[in-house]
Design an enzyme around this catalytic site. Structure first.
Site, PDB file in Angstrom:
ATOM      1  CG  HIS A 207     -89.684 -58.284 -68.553  1.00 17.32           C
ATOM      2  ND1 HIS A 207     -90.851 -57.588 -68.291  1.00 17.32           N
ATOM      3  CD2 HIS A 207     -89.184 -57.749 -69.701  1.00 17.32           C
ATOM      4  CE1 HIS A 207     -91.047 -56.699 -69.249  1.00 17.32           C
ATOM      5  NE2 HIS A 207     -90.053 -56.768 -70.121  1.00 17.32           N
TER       6      HIS A 207
ATOM      7  CG  HIS B 276     -87.816 -59.251 -74.141  1.00 18.92           C
ATOM      8  ND1 HIS B 276     -86.763 -58.439 -73.794  1.00 18.92           N
ATOM      9  CD2 HIS B 276     -88.938 -58.642 -73.668  1.00 18.92           C
ATOM     10  CE1 HIS B 276     -87.221 -57.389 -73.133  1.00 18.92           C
ATOM     11  NE2 HIS B 276     -88.526 -57.475 -73.054  1.00 18.92           N
TER      12      HIS B 276
ATOM     13  CD  GLU C 166     -87.139 -54.964 -68.632  1.00 18.89           C
ATOM     14  OE1 GLU C 166     -86.757 -55.723 -69.539  1.00 18.89           O
ATOM     15  OE2 GLU C 166     -87.958 -54.044 -68.819  1.00 18.89           O
TER      16      GLU C 166
END
Length: 384
Positions: free
Chosen positions: A212, A138, A349
């Site tokens: 997210h 991420h 996502e």
């Protein structure tokens, strides 16, 4: 796909060295309030977008976080269906798992924190180690979820909106190029939360932007999501190794517990003996969407039978990461004062595939100068 609005921004100050945040004074609007102080003393803000029926999204300029999402059930009762905290500082807790945040520069994992682009190898922070195999997750230690975005409320096609901008400098978290990102959240009369992404760069770089949000259609803090019924228009998936990195294969889901081409309760097959479920500790995989056209289409639905809340997911992206909160363990307490237990929230996502910079057979995530990344995802809520 729809072109989003050009940059709308408040003034911004310099990136701080401590937690790499841009400072933005509050834009003058009735729908903004303080969301608390960050460790370096800067203030975060919370913006409310609401339609006439009461459907509401509370979004922070810190991390672009969807803090709350108020959705009516079959009796018209509103509840917050997004997991999260009631102040910005809590999102910096070591164990905070990206609740509601914008993710970048690269959503999901990059194997061993390395990729080669145009003959040069780049190294990224190693901030995750599933299966004892290190990777970059991420965007690294300070991804887009941990910066203070420049924010401006707006009205787009008559809908309340919030335009967030951030400039990620060349070399930030090891990534090449100065990347200018604009993300627009808007709320529509159809009880939709729409997210429009836009990015440009001055040097070739991988980009994979997503959101997210952890959903629990019973209401955040109200137990497990295993009874939620999920359908995904995705006949294939990208299997992973023990480090949750794609092997490079694209395989059919038919005959496996990863087949959600017809609706199934999430808990129905989660304990079936299966190597992929073992690696993920449950569902934590990328599905290859049937829609590879780049057009905004329905790709998934989620239904919670007791409340009747029903969510539809539309996207222009080619992939969907379904994660069912396997690492939530009850140690984090959310806005309602309730602990978030195991599998008490799920993520859908929209994305390009994990580790694409190292997987030449996957759709490319490389953005080059002169190109503009545009992507749209929409979450539509109703009850039945």
């Amino acid at each position: 796909m729809k072109t989003i609005m050009p940059f709308l921004r408040c003034s911004a100050l310099a990136l701080t060295a401590s937690i790499a945040v841009l400072s933005a004074p509050a834009c003058s609007a009735a729908n903004v309030k303080s969301f608390g102080k960050l460790p370096d003393g800067r203030e975060a803000h919370l913006y409310t977008l609401q339609n006439a029926s009461g459907f509401r999204a509370d979004i922070s300029d810190f991390g672009g976080i969807v803090v709350s999402l108020y959705v009516a059930d079959k009796n018209g009762k509103l509840a917050d269906v997004s997991l999260g905290f009631d102040n910005a500082a809590d999102y910096l807790l070591k164990k905070a798992p990206y609740f509601g945040a914008l993710i970048g520069r690269y959503g999901n994992r990059i194997a061993h924190g390395k990729f080669t682009l145009d003959g040069q190898t780049y190294s990224l922070p190693l901030n995750d180690k599933p299966g004892n195999i290190p990777c970059s997750l991420h965007g690294g230690d300070v991804g887009f979820d941990k910066v203070l975005w420049t924010a401006k409320p707006a009205t787009i096609e008559g809908n309340p909106a919030l335009v967030l901008t951030y400039v990620s400098k060349d070399g930030e978290m090891g990534y090449p190029g100065t990347l200018t990102v604009e993300v627009t959240y808007s709320v529509t009369p159809k009880n939709e939360l729409r997210i429009d992404y836009k990015a440009t760069t001055d040097k070739a770089t991988p980009v994979n932007l997503t959101n997210h949000t952890y959903f629990n259609l019973k209401g955040e803090g109200n137990g497990s999501i295993l009874d939620h019924v999920l359908m995904m228009k995705a006949a294939k998936t990208t299997p992973v190794n023990a480090g949750l990195i794609p092997t490079g294969e694209i395989v059919p889901v038919a005959g496996t517990p990863l087949d959600f081409t017809t609706p199934h309760a999430i808990g129905e097959r989660i304990n079936v003996p299966n190597e992929q479920l073992k690696f993920g500790g449950g569902y934590d995989h990328n599905w290859v969407l049937d829609n590879q056209s780049g057009k905004l289409e329905l790709v998934a639905t989620l239904h919670e039978p007791a409340s009747g809340r029903f969510m539809e997911v539309f996207t222009t992206e080619p992939g969907l990461q379904f994660y069912c909160g396997n690492f939530l363990d009850g140690t984090l307490v959310g806005k309602s004062g309730k602990a978030y237990g195991h599998r008490s929230g799920l993520c859908l996502e929209t994305q390009h595939y994990p580790d694409s910079p190292n997987q030449p057979s996957f759709p490319s995530t490389i953005l080059r100068p002169g190109e503009t990344l545009k992507s749209t995802t929409l979450y539509r809520f109703s009850a039945k």
